[in-house]
Motif scaffolding. Sequence first.
Motif, short mmCIF file in Angstrom:
data_model
loop_
_atom_site.label_atom_id
_atom_site.label_comp_id
_atom_site.label_asym_id
_atom_site.label_seq_id
_atom_site.Cartn_x
_atom_site.Cartn_y
_atom_site.Cartn_z
N PHE A 138 -44.53 -50.55 22.12
CA PHE A 138 -43.27 -50.60 21.59
C PHE A 138 -42.74 -49.35 21.19
O PHE A 138 -41.32 -49.23 21.17
CB PHE A 138 -43.57 -51.50 20.17
N VAL A 139 -43.45 -48.39 20.47
CA VAL A 139 -42.90 -47.30 20.21
C VAL A 139 -42.32 -46.48 21.59
O VAL A 139 -41.33 -45.90 21.54
CB VAL A 139 -43.92 -46.44 19.63
N PHE A 140 -43.16 -46.46 22.60
CA PHE A 140 -42.74 -45.85 23.90
C PHE A 140 -41.30 -46.43 24.40
O PHE A 140 -40.51 -45.81 24.71
CB PHE A 140 -43.76 -45.87 24.84
N VAL A 141 -41.35 -47.94 24.45
CA VAL A 141 -40.01 -48.53 24.80
C VAL A 141 -39.02 -48.19 23.96
O VAL A 141 -37.82 -47.84 24.31
CB VAL A 141 -40.40 -49.88 24.98
N ALA A 142 -39.21 -48.18 22.66
CA ALA A 142 -38.03 -48.07 21.91
C ALA A 142 -37.62 -46.64 21.97
O ALA A 142 -36.37 -46.10 22.13
CB ALA A 142 -38.50 -48.00 20.18
N PHE A 143 -38.23 -45.64 22.35
CA PHE A 143 -38.07 -44.35 22.75
C PHE A 143 -37.21 -44.13 23.72
O PHE A 143 -36.13 -43.55 23.67
CB PHE A 143 -39.35 -43.36 22.53
N ILE A 144 -37.62 -44.77 24.99
CA ILE A 144 -36.64 -44.73 26.08
C ILE A 144 -35.53 -45.44 25.93
O ILE A 144 -34.34 -44.86 26.41
CB ILE A 144 -37.53 -45.44 27.36
N VAL A 145 -35.49 -46.34 25.21
CA VAL A 145 -34.09 -47.07 24.93
C VAL A 145 -33.24 -46.40 24.01
O VAL A 145 -32.04 -46.01 24.37
CB VAL A 145 -34.50 -48.42 24.14
N SER A 172 -36.44 -42.38 37.71
CA SER A 172 -37.78 -41.99 36.80
C SER A 172 -38.62 -43.21 36.44
O SER A 172 -39.61 -43.25 35.93
CB SER A 172 -37.13 -41.45 35.42
N LEU A 173 -38.31 -44.47 37.24
CA LEU A 173 -38.82 -45.45 37.14
C LEU A 173 -40.52 -45.57 37.25
O LEU A 173 -41.20 -45.89 36.69
CB LEU A 173 -38.51 -46.87 37.93
N VAL A 174 -40.86 -44.83 38.53
CA VAL A 174 -42.35 -44.71 38.85
C VAL A 174 -43.22 -44.13 37.77
O VAL A 174 -44.02 -44.48 37.18
CB VAL A 174 -42.62 -44.05 40.15
N VAL A 175 -42.55 -42.96 36.96
CA VAL A 175 -43.30 -42.18 35.84
C VAL A 175 -43.04 -42.99 34.71
O VAL A 175 -44.05 -42.94 33.91
CB VAL A 175 -42.38 -40.89 35.66
N LEU A 176 -41.92 -43.85 34.55
CA LEU A 176 -41.91 -44.54 33.31
C LEU A 176 -42.92 -45.59 33.32
O LEU A 176 -43.78 -46.10 32.10
CB LEU A 176 -40.57 -45.22 33.36
N ILE A 177 -43.10 -46.44 34.63
CA ILE A 177 -44.23 -47.11 34.64
C ILE A 177 -45.57 -46.77 34.53
O ILE A 177 -46.41 -47.38 33.65
CB ILE A 177 -44.25 -48.01 36.19
N ALA A 178 -45.75 -45.50 34.92
CA ALA A 178 -47.44 -45.01 34.56
C ALA A 178 -47.41 -44.85 33.25
O ALA A 178 -48.50 -45.03 32.56
CB ALA A 178 -47.10 -43.62 35.49
N LEU A 179 -46.35 -44.19 32.35
CA LEU A 179 -46.74 -43.91 30.88
C LEU A 179 -46.69 -45.23 30.25
O LEU A 179 -47.27 -45.37 29.49
CB LEU A 179 -45.32 -43.07 30.57
N LEU A 180 -46.00 -46.29 30.66
CA LEU A 180 -46.08 -47.76 30.18
C LEU A 180 -47.43 -48.27 30.14
O LEU A 180 -47.76 -48.95 29.15
CB LEU A 180 -44.98 -48.43 30.52
N PHE A 181 -48.19 -47.83 30.97
CA PHE A 181 -49.58 -48.10 31.09
C PHE A 181 -50.37 -47.10 30.57
O PHE A 181 -51.50 -47.59 29.60
CB PHE A 181 -49.99 -48.55 32.41
N PHE A 182 -50.18 -45.90 30.65
CA PHE A 182 -51.01 -44.88 30.23
C PHE A 182 -51.07 -44.81 28.69
O PHE A 182 -52.22 -44.73 28.26
CB PHE A 182 -50.68 -43.51 30.77
N ILE A 183 -50.03 -44.74 28.26
CA ILE A 183 -49.90 -44.62 26.59
C ILE A 183 -50.66 -45.89 26.04
O ILE A 183 -51.57 -45.68 25.20
CB ILE A 183 -48.42 -44.47 26.11
N PRO A 184 -50.29 -47.10 26.17
CA PRO A 184 -51.05 -48.34 25.51
C PRO A 184 -52.73 -48.39 25.97
O PRO A 184 -53.44 -48.70 24.95
CB PRO A 184 -50.51 -49.51 25.99
N GLY A 185 -52.79 -47.93 27.06
CA GLY A 185 -54.36 -47.95 27.53
C GLY A 185 -55.12 -47.02 26.76
O GLY A 185 -56.38 -47.14 26.40
#
Length: 520
Positions: free
Chosen positions: A280-287, A313-326
Amino acid sequence: MFKKNANKANLYDRCLGSIERIGNKLPHPITLFAILALLIVIVSAVCAAFGVSVTGELVSGGELKETTTEVVSLLTKVGLKYMFTSAVNNFTTYAPLGMVLVAMLGIGVAEQSGLIDTLLKYVVKATPAKLLTPMIVFLGIMSNIASDAGYVVLIPLGAMVFRACGRHPIAGLAAAFAGVSGGFSANLLLGSLDTLLAGITQTAVSIIDPAYEVNVMGNFTFLFASTFLITILGTIITDRVVEPRLGKYDASADVTEDASLATVSAAQKKGLRNAGIAAFVFVAFIVTCCIPADSFFRNADGQLLGSTPLVDSLVVLIALLFFIPGTAYGLTVKTFTGNKDVSEAMVKSMGSMASFLALAFVSAQFIKYFEYTKLGTVIALGGAELFKSMNIGLIPLIIIFVLFSAFMNLFMGSASAKWSILAPVFVPMFMILGYSPELCQLAYRIGDSCTNIITPMMTYYAVIIMFAQRYDKKAGIGTLVSTMLPYSVTFLIGWTLLLVIWLLVGLPIGIGTSIFYPAI
Protein backbone atom coordinates in the motif's frame (compact mmCIF):
# COMPACT_ATOMS: atom_id res chain seq x y z
CA MET A 1 -24.77 -47.68 -24.41
CA PHE A 2 -21.74 -48.90 -22.50
CA LYS A 3 -20.17 -50.28 -25.68
CA LYS A 4 -20.74 -46.99 -27.51
CA ASN A 5 -19.16 -45.05 -24.66
CA ALA A 6 -16.26 -47.48 -24.58
CA ASN A 7 -15.66 -47.00 -28.31
CA LYS A 8 -15.68 -43.22 -27.81
CA ALA A 9 -13.22 -43.57 -24.95
CA ASN A 10 -10.91 -45.74 -27.09
CA LEU A 11 -11.02 -43.22 -29.94
CA TYR A 12 -10.35 -40.46 -27.44
CA ASP A 13 -7.36 -42.29 -25.99
CA ARG A 14 -5.98 -43.00 -29.48
CA CYS A 15 -6.19 -39.31 -30.37
CA LEU A 16 -4.46 -38.37 -27.13
CA GLY A 17 -1.82 -41.00 -27.74
CA SER A 18 -1.13 -39.58 -31.20
CA ILE A 19 -0.76 -36.07 -29.82
CA GLU A 20 1.56 -37.32 -27.10
CA ARG A 21 3.73 -39.30 -29.56
CA ILE A 22 4.03 -36.37 -31.99
CA GLY A 23 4.84 -33.96 -29.19
CA ASN A 24 7.44 -36.28 -27.67
CA LYS A 25 9.23 -36.51 -31.01
CA LEU A 26 9.77 -32.76 -31.10
CA PRO A 27 13.30 -31.81 -30.06
CA HIS A 28 14.06 -29.65 -27.04
CA PRO A 29 13.07 -26.01 -27.74
CA ILE A 30 16.75 -24.96 -27.73
CA THR A 31 17.57 -27.62 -30.31
CA LEU A 32 14.43 -26.76 -32.25
CA PHE A 33 15.46 -23.10 -32.60
CA ALA A 34 18.98 -24.09 -33.60
CA ILE A 35 17.50 -26.28 -36.34
CA LEU A 36 15.18 -23.47 -37.42
CA ALA A 37 18.09 -21.02 -37.57
CA LEU A 38 20.05 -23.47 -39.74
CA LEU A 39 16.96 -23.93 -41.91
CA ILE A 40 16.76 -20.14 -42.40
CA VAL A 41 20.38 -20.15 -43.59
CA ILE A 42 19.71 -22.89 -46.17
CA VAL A 43 16.34 -21.55 -47.34
CA SER A 44 17.73 -18.03 -47.73
CA ALA A 45 20.51 -19.32 -50.00
CA VAL A 46 18.09 -21.34 -52.15
CA CYS A 47 15.54 -18.50 -52.43
CA ALA A 48 18.24 -15.93 -53.24
CA ALA A 49 19.66 -18.24 -55.94
CA PHE A 50 16.22 -18.44 -57.58
CA GLY A 51 15.62 -14.69 -57.19
CA VAL A 52 12.57 -15.06 -54.97
CA SER A 53 10.89 -11.72 -54.31
CA VAL A 54 7.46 -10.31 -53.59
CA THR A 55 5.83 -6.97 -54.25
CA GLY A 56 3.26 -5.48 -51.93
CA GLU A 57 2.29 -2.49 -49.85
CA LEU A 58 4.26 -1.91 -46.67
CA VAL A 59 2.99 0.45 -43.96
CA SER A 60 5.97 2.39 -42.65
CA GLY A 61 6.16 5.78 -40.99
CA GLY A 62 2.43 6.15 -41.47
CA GLU A 63 2.57 5.77 -45.28
CA LEU A 64 1.65 2.97 -47.67
CA LYS A 65 4.48 2.24 -50.08
CA GLU A 66 4.62 -0.21 -52.97
CA THR A 67 7.71 -2.26 -52.17
CA THR A 68 9.56 -5.12 -53.84
CA THR A 69 11.50 -7.23 -51.39
CA GLU A 70 14.09 -9.85 -52.38
CA VAL A 71 15.44 -12.64 -50.18
CA VAL A 72 19.03 -12.10 -48.98
CA SER A 73 21.30 -15.15 -48.66
CA LEU A 74 23.25 -15.87 -45.49
CA LEU A 75 25.57 -18.22 -47.39
CA THR A 76 27.62 -15.40 -48.88
CA LYS A 77 30.77 -13.70 -47.63
CA VAL A 78 28.71 -10.83 -46.24
CA GLY A 79 26.10 -13.18 -44.77
CA LEU A 80 28.65 -15.40 -43.03
CA LYS A 81 30.39 -12.33 -41.63
CA TYR A 82 27.04 -11.13 -40.27
CA MET A 83 26.29 -14.43 -38.50
CA PHE A 84 29.62 -14.55 -36.69
CA THR A 85 29.98 -10.86 -35.82
CA SER A 86 26.38 -10.21 -34.75
CA ALA A 87 25.75 -13.29 -32.56
CA VAL A 88 26.57 -11.57 -29.26
CA ASN A 89 24.76 -8.37 -30.19
CA ASN A 90 21.70 -10.37 -31.31
CA PHE A 91 21.56 -11.93 -27.86
CA THR A 92 22.21 -8.83 -25.76
CA THR A 93 19.69 -6.73 -27.73
CA TYR A 94 17.03 -9.44 -27.62
CA ALA A 95 14.05 -7.41 -26.34
CA PRO A 96 12.56 -9.95 -23.85
CA LEU A 97 15.90 -10.54 -22.13
CA GLY A 98 16.14 -7.46 -19.91
CA MET A 99 12.37 -7.20 -19.35
CA VAL A 100 11.98 -10.74 -18.04
CA LEU A 101 15.12 -10.78 -15.91
CA VAL A 102 14.27 -7.49 -14.19
CA ALA A 103 10.65 -8.55 -13.52
CA MET A 104 11.78 -11.92 -12.13
CA LEU A 105 14.15 -10.26 -9.65
CA GLY A 106 11.12 -8.91 -7.81
CA ILE A 107 8.75 -11.82 -8.41
CA GLY A 108 11.47 -14.26 -7.32
CA VAL A 109 11.82 -12.53 -3.94
CA ALA A 110 8.05 -12.71 -3.34
CA GLU A 111 8.07 -16.38 -4.32
CA GLN A 112 11.15 -17.37 -2.29
CA SER A 113 9.86 -15.56 0.80
CA GLY A 114 6.68 -17.67 0.74
CA LEU A 115 4.41 -14.65 0.27
CA ILE A 116 2.62 -15.94 -2.82
CA ASP A 117 2.05 -19.43 -1.41
CA THR A 118 0.66 -18.08 1.87
CA LEU A 119 -1.54 -15.52 0.12
CA LEU A 120 -3.15 -18.28 -1.96
CA LYS A 121 -3.76 -20.44 1.11
CA TYR A 122 -5.17 -17.60 3.17
CA VAL A 123 -7.65 -16.44 0.55
CA VAL A 124 -8.92 -19.98 -0.06
CA LYS A 125 -9.26 -20.61 3.68
CA ALA A 126 -11.23 -17.39 4.20
CA THR A 127 -13.64 -18.00 1.30
CA PRO A 128 -17.30 -18.96 2.05
CA ALA A 129 -18.36 -22.38 0.72
CA LYS A 130 -20.80 -20.88 -1.83
CA LEU A 131 -18.01 -18.82 -3.38
CA LEU A 132 -15.45 -21.60 -3.28
CA THR A 133 -15.50 -22.56 -6.98
CA PRO A 134 -15.24 -19.03 -8.42
CA MET A 135 -12.56 -18.14 -5.87
CA ILE A 136 -10.47 -21.20 -6.79
CA VAL A 137 -10.71 -20.38 -10.50
CA PHE A 138 -10.03 -16.68 -9.90
CA LEU A 139 -6.97 -17.35 -7.73
CA GLY A 140 -5.73 -19.76 -10.38
CA ILE A 141 -5.87 -16.99 -12.95
CA MET A 142 -4.16 -14.51 -10.64
CA SER A 143 -1.45 -17.00 -9.66
CA ASN A 144 0.08 -16.98 -13.14
CA ILE A 145 1.91 -13.80 -12.09
CA ALA A 146 4.33 -16.13 -10.29
CA SER A 147 6.01 -18.89 -12.21
CA ASP A 148 5.05 -22.10 -10.38
CA ALA A 149 2.97 -21.19 -7.32
CA GLY A 150 -0.38 -21.97 -8.93
CA TYR A 151 0.72 -25.40 -10.12
CA VAL A 152 2.48 -26.60 -7.00
CA VAL A 153 0.30 -24.93 -4.35
CA LEU A 154 -3.15 -23.95 -5.59
CA ILE A 155 -4.00 -27.06 -7.63
CA PRO A 156 -3.48 -29.59 -4.81
CA LEU A 157 -4.98 -27.06 -2.39
CA GLY A 158 -8.12 -26.80 -4.55
CA ALA A 159 -8.57 -30.58 -4.33
CA MET A 160 -8.05 -30.59 -0.56
CA VAL A 161 -10.51 -27.77 0.07
CA PHE A 162 -13.22 -29.38 -2.09
CA ARG A 163 -12.76 -32.67 -0.22
CA ALA A 164 -12.99 -30.89 3.15
CA CYS A 165 -16.30 -29.33 2.02
CA GLY A 166 -17.73 -32.74 1.07
CA ARG A 167 -17.25 -32.13 -2.64
CA HIS A 168 -15.30 -34.18 -5.18
CA PRO A 169 -11.59 -33.29 -4.84
CA ILE A 170 -10.85 -33.84 -8.53
CA ALA A 171 -13.46 -31.18 -9.33
CA GLY A 172 -11.50 -28.78 -7.11
CA LEU A 173 -8.29 -29.82 -8.81
CA ALA A 174 -9.90 -29.25 -12.22
CA ALA A 175 -11.22 -25.81 -11.24
CA ALA A 176 -7.78 -24.71 -10.05
CA PHE A 177 -6.05 -26.18 -13.11
CA ALA A 178 -8.54 -24.43 -15.40
CA GLY A 179 -7.72 -21.08 -13.81
CA VAL A 180 -3.96 -21.55 -13.51
CA SER A 181 -3.35 -22.93 -16.99
CA GLY A 182 -6.50 -22.42 -19.08
CA GLY A 183 -6.74 -18.79 -18.02
CA PHE A 184 -2.99 -18.36 -18.29
CA SER A 185 -3.05 -15.01 -20.11
CA ALA A 186 -5.90 -13.33 -18.22
CA ASN A 187 -5.09 -11.27 -15.13
CA LEU A 188 -5.94 -8.11 -13.23
CA LEU A 189 -2.25 -7.23 -13.00
CA LEU A 190 0.70 -7.10 -15.35
CA GLY A 191 3.12 -9.97 -14.96
CA SER A 192 6.32 -11.40 -16.40
CA LEU A 193 4.42 -13.00 -19.31
CA ASP A 194 3.28 -9.56 -20.51
CA THR A 195 6.85 -8.31 -20.63
CA LEU A 196 8.17 -11.53 -22.18
CA LEU A 197 5.67 -11.66 -25.04
CA ALA A 198 5.85 -7.91 -25.63
CA GLY A 199 9.61 -8.22 -25.99
CA ILE A 200 9.28 -10.99 -28.57
CA THR A 201 6.64 -8.95 -30.41
CA GLN A 202 8.98 -5.94 -30.40
CA THR A 203 11.67 -8.02 -32.07
CA ALA A 204 9.22 -9.19 -34.75
CA VAL A 205 7.97 -5.62 -35.32
CA SER A 206 11.46 -4.49 -36.33
CA ILE A 207 11.09 -6.55 -39.52
CA ILE A 208 8.58 -3.96 -40.75
CA ASP A 209 9.01 -0.84 -38.63
CA PRO A 210 12.02 -0.55 -36.28
CA ALA A 211 10.66 2.75 -34.94
CA TYR A 212 7.44 1.19 -33.59
CA GLU A 213 7.39 0.58 -29.83
CA VAL A 214 5.25 -2.29 -28.56
CA ASN A 215 3.19 -1.31 -25.54
CA VAL A 216 3.65 -3.63 -22.54
CA MET A 217 0.08 -2.71 -21.54
CA GLY A 218 -1.16 -3.32 -25.06
CA ASN A 219 -3.42 -6.24 -24.03
CA PHE A 220 -4.17 -5.13 -20.47
CA THR A 221 -7.74 -3.82 -20.85
CA PHE A 222 -9.03 -6.91 -22.63
CA LEU A 223 -7.22 -9.38 -20.38
CA PHE A 224 -8.46 -7.53 -17.28
CA ALA A 225 -12.05 -8.12 -18.44
CA SER A 226 -11.16 -11.68 -19.50
CA THR A 227 -10.33 -12.52 -15.89
CA PHE A 228 -14.02 -12.24 -14.97
CA LEU A 229 -15.14 -14.14 -18.09
CA ILE A 230 -12.83 -17.08 -17.40
CA THR A 231 -13.84 -17.09 -13.72
CA ILE A 232 -17.54 -17.27 -14.65
CA LEU A 233 -17.05 -19.90 -17.36
CA GLY A 234 -14.76 -21.99 -15.15
CA THR A 235 -17.31 -21.89 -12.31
CA ILE A 236 -20.19 -22.95 -14.56
CA ILE A 237 -18.25 -25.84 -16.10
CA THR A 238 -17.02 -27.05 -12.69
CA ASP A 239 -20.39 -26.94 -10.94
CA ARG A 240 -22.67 -28.02 -13.80
CA VAL A 241 -20.55 -30.28 -15.98
CA VAL A 242 -17.40 -31.64 -14.34
CA GLU A 243 -18.53 -32.30 -10.76
CA PRO A 244 -21.87 -33.94 -11.70
CA ARG A 245 -19.99 -36.19 -14.14
CA LEU A 246 -17.52 -37.24 -11.44
CA GLY A 247 -20.34 -38.25 -9.09
CA LYS A 248 -20.11 -38.54 -5.31
CA TYR A 249 -16.66 -38.99 -3.88
CA ASP A 250 -15.93 -41.80 -1.46
CA ALA A 251 -14.42 -39.83 1.42
CA SER A 252 -13.34 -43.04 3.12
CA ALA A 253 -10.71 -43.63 0.46
CA ASP A 254 -7.15 -43.70 1.75
CA VAL A 255 -5.67 -40.33 0.74
CA THR A 256 -2.31 -38.92 1.74
CA GLU A 257 -2.49 -35.15 1.97
CA ASP A 258 0.01 -32.52 3.01
CA ALA A 259 -1.94 -30.70 5.73
CA SER A 260 0.57 -27.86 5.74
CA LEU A 261 -0.76 -26.80 2.34
CA ALA A 262 -3.99 -25.60 3.94
CA THR A 263 -2.53 -24.18 7.16
CA VAL A 264 -1.82 -20.50 7.71
CA SER A 265 0.10 -19.83 10.93
CA ALA A 266 -0.16 -16.73 13.10
CA ALA A 267 3.29 -15.64 11.94
CA GLN A 268 2.21 -16.00 8.29
CA LYS A 269 -0.92 -13.90 8.95
CA LYS A 270 1.27 -11.21 10.47
CA GLY A 271 3.56 -11.48 7.45
CA LEU A 272 0.62 -10.98 5.09
CA ARG A 273 -0.44 -7.90 7.04
CA ASN A 274 3.04 -6.37 6.86
CA ALA A 275 3.33 -7.24 3.17
CA GLY A 276 -0.04 -5.55 2.54
CA ILE A 277 1.09 -2.41 4.37
CA ALA A 278 4.34 -2.34 2.38
CA ALA A 279 2.46 -2.75 -0.91
CA PHE A 280 0.00 0.00 0.00
CA VAL A 281 2.78 2.43 0.94
CA PHE A 282 4.63 1.73 -2.31
CA VAL A 283 1.52 2.17 -4.50
CA ALA A 284 0.57 5.34 -2.62
CA PHE A 285 4.07 6.70 -3.21
CA ILE A 286 3.89 6.01 -6.98
CA VAL A 287 0.39 7.55 -7.22
CA THR A 288 1.61 10.64 -5.34
CA CYS A 289 4.55 10.98 -7.71
CA CYS A 290 2.15 10.86 -10.69
CA ILE A 291 -0.12 13.68 -9.47
CA PRO A 292 2.01 16.80 -10.20
CA ALA A 293 1.54 18.24 -13.69
CA ASP A 294 5.33 18.29 -14.11
CA SER A 295 5.84 14.78 -12.66
CA PHE A 296 8.87 12.87 -13.93
CA PHE A 297 6.42 10.07 -14.82
CA ARG A 298 4.65 12.31 -17.36
CA ASN A 299 5.76 13.06 -20.92
CA ALA A 300 6.28 16.52 -22.42
CA ASP A 301 2.52 16.83 -23.04
CA GLY A 302 1.72 16.06 -19.41
CA GLN A 303 0.24 12.62 -20.19
CA LEU A 304 0.66 9.56 -17.98
CA LEU A 305 -0.35 6.88 -20.48
CA GLY A 306 0.91 6.06 -23.94
CA SER A 307 4.56 6.80 -24.69
CA THR A 308 5.46 8.12 -21.24
CA PRO A 309 8.12 7.54 -18.56
CA LEU A 310 5.45 5.82 -16.41
CA VAL A 311 4.72 3.21 -19.08
CA ASP A 312 8.43 2.81 -19.83
CA SER A 313 8.97 2.17 -16.09
CA LEU A 314 6.33 -0.56 -15.77
CA VAL A 315 8.76 -3.48 -15.70
CA VAL A 316 10.74 -1.91 -12.86
CA LEU A 317 7.52 -0.98 -11.02
CA ILE A 318 6.23 -4.55 -11.35
CA ALA A 319 9.50 -5.87 -9.94
CA LEU A 320 9.35 -3.46 -6.98
CA LEU A 321 5.66 -4.23 -6.33
CA PHE A 322 6.68 -7.83 -5.65
CA PHE A 323 10.11 -7.17 -4.16
CA ILE A 324 9.02 -4.78 -1.40
CA PRO A 325 6.05 -6.80 0.00
CA GLY A 326 8.04 -10.04 -0.51
CA THR A 327 10.89 -8.67 1.58
CA ALA A 328 8.50 -7.42 4.28
CA TYR A 329 6.82 -10.82 4.45
CA GLY A 330 10.10 -12.75 4.52
CA LEU A 331 11.54 -10.63 7.33
CA THR A 332 8.34 -11.07 9.36
CA VAL A 333 8.10 -14.87 9.10
CA LYS A 334 11.89 -15.29 9.23
CA THR A 335 12.32 -16.89 5.80
CA PHE A 336 14.62 -13.88 5.41
CA THR A 337 16.84 -12.89 8.32
CA GLY A 338 18.67 -10.08 6.57
CA ASN A 339 19.88 -8.62 3.30
CA LYS A 340 21.93 -11.73 2.57
CA ASP A 341 18.82 -13.91 2.37
CA VAL A 342 17.05 -11.37 0.18
CA SER A 343 20.04 -11.34 -2.14
CA GLU A 344 20.09 -15.15 -2.18
CA ALA A 345 16.41 -15.15 -3.17
CA MET A 346 17.25 -12.91 -6.13
CA VAL A 347 20.10 -15.22 -7.08
CA LYS A 348 17.77 -18.25 -6.94
CA SER A 349 15.23 -16.50 -9.12
CA MET A 350 17.96 -15.84 -11.69
CA GLY A 351 19.06 -19.47 -11.40
CA SER A 352 15.57 -20.56 -12.41
CA MET A 353 15.98 -18.47 -15.59
CA ALA A 354 18.97 -20.47 -16.86
CA SER A 355 16.90 -22.40 -19.40
CA PHE A 356 15.33 -19.14 -20.59
CA LEU A 357 18.78 -17.60 -21.15
CA ALA A 358 19.91 -20.56 -23.25
CA LEU A 359 16.67 -20.49 -25.22
CA ALA A 360 16.92 -16.70 -25.64
CA PHE A 361 20.34 -17.01 -27.30
CA VAL A 362 19.26 -19.38 -30.08
CA SER A 363 15.84 -17.74 -30.39
CA ALA A 364 17.50 -14.33 -30.89
CA GLN A 365 19.68 -15.73 -33.69
CA PHE A 366 16.66 -17.30 -35.41
CA ILE A 367 14.64 -14.07 -35.32
CA LYS A 368 17.55 -11.90 -36.45
CA TYR A 369 18.33 -14.29 -39.32
CA PHE A 370 14.68 -14.06 -40.30
CA GLU A 371 14.96 -10.27 -40.32
CA TYR A 372 18.32 -10.09 -42.14
CA THR A 373 17.36 -12.47 -44.96
CA LYS A 374 14.03 -10.64 -45.55
CA LEU A 375 12.27 -14.02 -45.43
CA GLY A 376 9.93 -12.65 -42.76
CA THR A 377 9.01 -9.68 -44.94
CA VAL A 378 8.53 -11.86 -48.04
CA ILE A 379 6.29 -14.32 -46.19
CA ALA A 380 4.38 -11.52 -44.48
CA LEU A 381 3.84 -9.63 -47.74
CA GLY A 382 2.81 -12.80 -49.56
CA GLY A 383 0.45 -13.85 -46.78
CA ALA A 384 -0.99 -10.36 -46.47
CA GLU A 385 -1.63 -10.14 -50.20
CA LEU A 386 -3.32 -13.56 -50.05
CA PHE A 387 -5.62 -12.44 -47.23
CA LYS A 388 -6.34 -9.20 -49.08
CA SER A 389 -7.33 -11.10 -52.21
CA MET A 390 -9.53 -13.41 -50.11
CA ASN A 391 -11.08 -10.30 -48.50
CA ILE A 392 -12.03 -12.24 -45.36
CA GLY A 393 -11.94 -9.21 -43.05
CA LEU A 394 -10.63 -8.72 -39.52
CA ILE A 395 -13.01 -11.00 -37.58
CA PRO A 396 -12.45 -14.16 -39.69
CA LEU A 397 -8.70 -13.43 -39.65
CA ILE A 398 -8.70 -13.21 -35.84
CA ILE A 399 -10.75 -16.42 -35.46
CA ILE A 400 -8.45 -18.33 -37.84
CA PHE A 401 -5.34 -17.18 -35.98
CA VAL A 402 -6.80 -17.99 -32.55
CA LEU A 403 -7.67 -21.52 -33.71
CA PHE A 404 -4.26 -21.96 -35.32
CA SER A 405 -2.50 -20.89 -32.11
CA ALA A 406 -4.68 -23.27 -30.08
CA PHE A 407 -3.80 -26.14 -32.43
CA MET A 408 -0.07 -25.37 -32.31
CA ASN A 409 -0.21 -25.45 -28.51
CA LEU A 410 -1.18 -29.14 -28.60
CA PHE A 411 2.29 -30.00 -29.87
CA MET A 412 4.55 -27.39 -28.28
CA GLY A 413 3.96 -26.27 -24.70
CA SER A 414 6.15 -23.20 -24.20
CA ALA A 415 4.21 -19.97 -24.83
CA SER A 416 7.36 -17.94 -25.43
CA ALA A 417 8.97 -20.56 -27.68
CA LYS A 418 5.88 -20.78 -29.91
CA TRP A 419 5.53 -17.00 -30.06
CA SER A 420 9.20 -16.69 -31.02
CA ILE A 421 8.41 -18.88 -34.04
CA LEU A 422 5.04 -17.39 -34.96
CA ALA A 423 5.65 -13.69 -34.24
CA PRO A 424 8.19 -13.03 -37.03
CA VAL A 425 5.63 -14.31 -39.56
CA PHE A 426 2.26 -13.18 -38.22
CA VAL A 427 3.10 -9.84 -36.55
CA PRO A 428 4.46 -8.30 -39.78
CA MET A 429 1.52 -9.83 -41.68
CA PHE A 430 -0.98 -8.16 -39.35
CA MET A 431 0.91 -4.87 -39.65
CA ILE A 432 0.88 -4.99 -43.44
CA LEU A 433 -2.86 -5.64 -43.31
CA GLY A 434 -3.18 -2.52 -41.14
CA TYR A 435 -3.60 -4.15 -37.71
CA SER A 436 -1.46 -3.55 -34.65
CA PRO A 437 1.17 -5.99 -33.31
CA GLU A 438 -0.64 -5.92 -29.95
CA LEU A 439 -3.81 -7.27 -31.58
CA CYS A 440 -1.89 -10.13 -33.16
CA GLN A 441 -0.26 -10.89 -29.81
CA LEU A 442 -3.64 -10.87 -28.06
CA ALA A 443 -5.18 -13.35 -30.52
CA TYR A 444 -2.18 -15.64 -30.00
CA ARG A 445 -2.50 -15.47 -26.20
CA ILE A 446 -6.14 -16.56 -26.30
CA GLY A 447 -5.46 -19.61 -28.47
CA ASP A 448 -2.32 -20.53 -26.56
CA SER A 449 -4.05 -20.44 -23.15
CA CYS A 450 -7.20 -22.40 -23.95
CA THR A 451 -5.53 -25.69 -24.93
CA ASN A 452 -2.89 -25.70 -22.17
CA ILE A 453 -5.15 -27.90 -20.04
CA ILE A 454 -5.62 -30.67 -22.63
CA THR A 455 -2.12 -31.07 -24.04
CA PRO A 456 0.29 -33.58 -22.46
CA MET A 457 3.05 -31.29 -23.77
CA MET A 458 2.35 -28.84 -20.95
CA THR A 459 5.30 -28.97 -18.54
CA TYR A 460 3.27 -29.71 -15.40
CA TYR A 461 0.89 -32.27 -16.90
CA ALA A 462 2.57 -35.24 -15.23
CA VAL A 463 2.53 -33.39 -11.90
CA ILE A 464 -1.21 -32.69 -12.19
CA ILE A 465 -1.86 -36.36 -12.93
CA MET A 466 0.11 -37.27 -9.81
CA PHE A 467 -2.11 -34.92 -7.76
CA ALA A 468 -5.22 -36.55 -9.28
CA GLN A 469 -3.95 -40.03 -8.43
CA ARG A 470 -4.14 -39.19 -4.72
CA TYR A 471 -7.91 -39.40 -5.10
CA ASP A 472 -8.22 -41.80 -8.05
CA LYS A 473 -5.39 -44.32 -8.40
CA LYS A 474 -6.51 -45.12 -11.96
CA ALA A 475 -6.24 -41.50 -13.12
CA GLY A 476 -4.03 -40.95 -16.16
CA ILE A 477 -3.68 -38.72 -19.19
CA GLY A 478 -7.08 -39.79 -20.55
CA THR A 479 -8.73 -39.02 -17.20
CA LEU A 480 -7.26 -35.55 -16.99
CA VAL A 481 -7.88 -34.61 -20.62
CA SER A 482 -11.48 -35.84 -20.58
CA THR A 483 -12.06 -33.84 -17.38
CA MET A 484 -10.46 -30.68 -18.75
CA LEU A 485 -11.82 -30.80 -22.31
CA PRO A 486 -15.12 -29.03 -21.43
CA TYR A 487 -13.13 -26.15 -19.96
CA SER A 488 -10.86 -25.95 -23.01
CA VAL A 489 -13.71 -25.89 -25.55
CA THR A 490 -15.79 -23.45 -23.50
CA PHE A 491 -12.85 -21.10 -22.90
CA LEU A 492 -11.91 -21.17 -26.59
CA ILE A 493 -15.43 -20.36 -27.77
CA GLY A 494 -16.26 -17.87 -25.02
CA TRP A 495 -12.93 -16.04 -25.09
CA THR A 496 -12.89 -15.77 -28.89
CA LEU A 497 -16.48 -14.55 -28.88
CA LEU A 498 -15.57 -11.90 -26.29
CA LEU A 499 -12.73 -10.68 -28.51
CA VAL A 500 -15.03 -10.54 -31.55
CA ILE A 501 -17.62 -8.50 -29.62
CA TRP A 502 -14.85 -6.31 -28.18
CA LEU A 503 -13.59 -5.49 -31.68
CA LEU A 504 -17.07 -4.93 -33.12
CA VAL A 505 -17.90 -2.49 -30.32
CA GLY A 506 -14.54 -0.78 -30.78
CA LEU A 507 -13.28 -1.04 -27.21
CA PRO A 508 -9.53 -0.55 -26.59
CA ILE A 509 -7.65 -3.85 -26.14
CA GLY A 510 -5.01 -2.14 -24.00
CA ILE A 511 -4.07 1.15 -22.42
CA GLY A 512 -2.89 3.59 -25.06
CA THR A 513 -3.18 0.93 -27.79
CA SER A 514 -5.12 0.86 -31.05
CA ILE A 515 -6.15 -2.25 -32.96
CA PHE A 516 -4.88 -0.54 -36.11
CA TYR A 517 -1.39 0.06 -37.45
CA PRO A 518 -0.55 2.85 -37.67
CA ALA A 519 -2.89 4.02 -34.92
CA ILE A 520 -5.97 5.89 -36.15
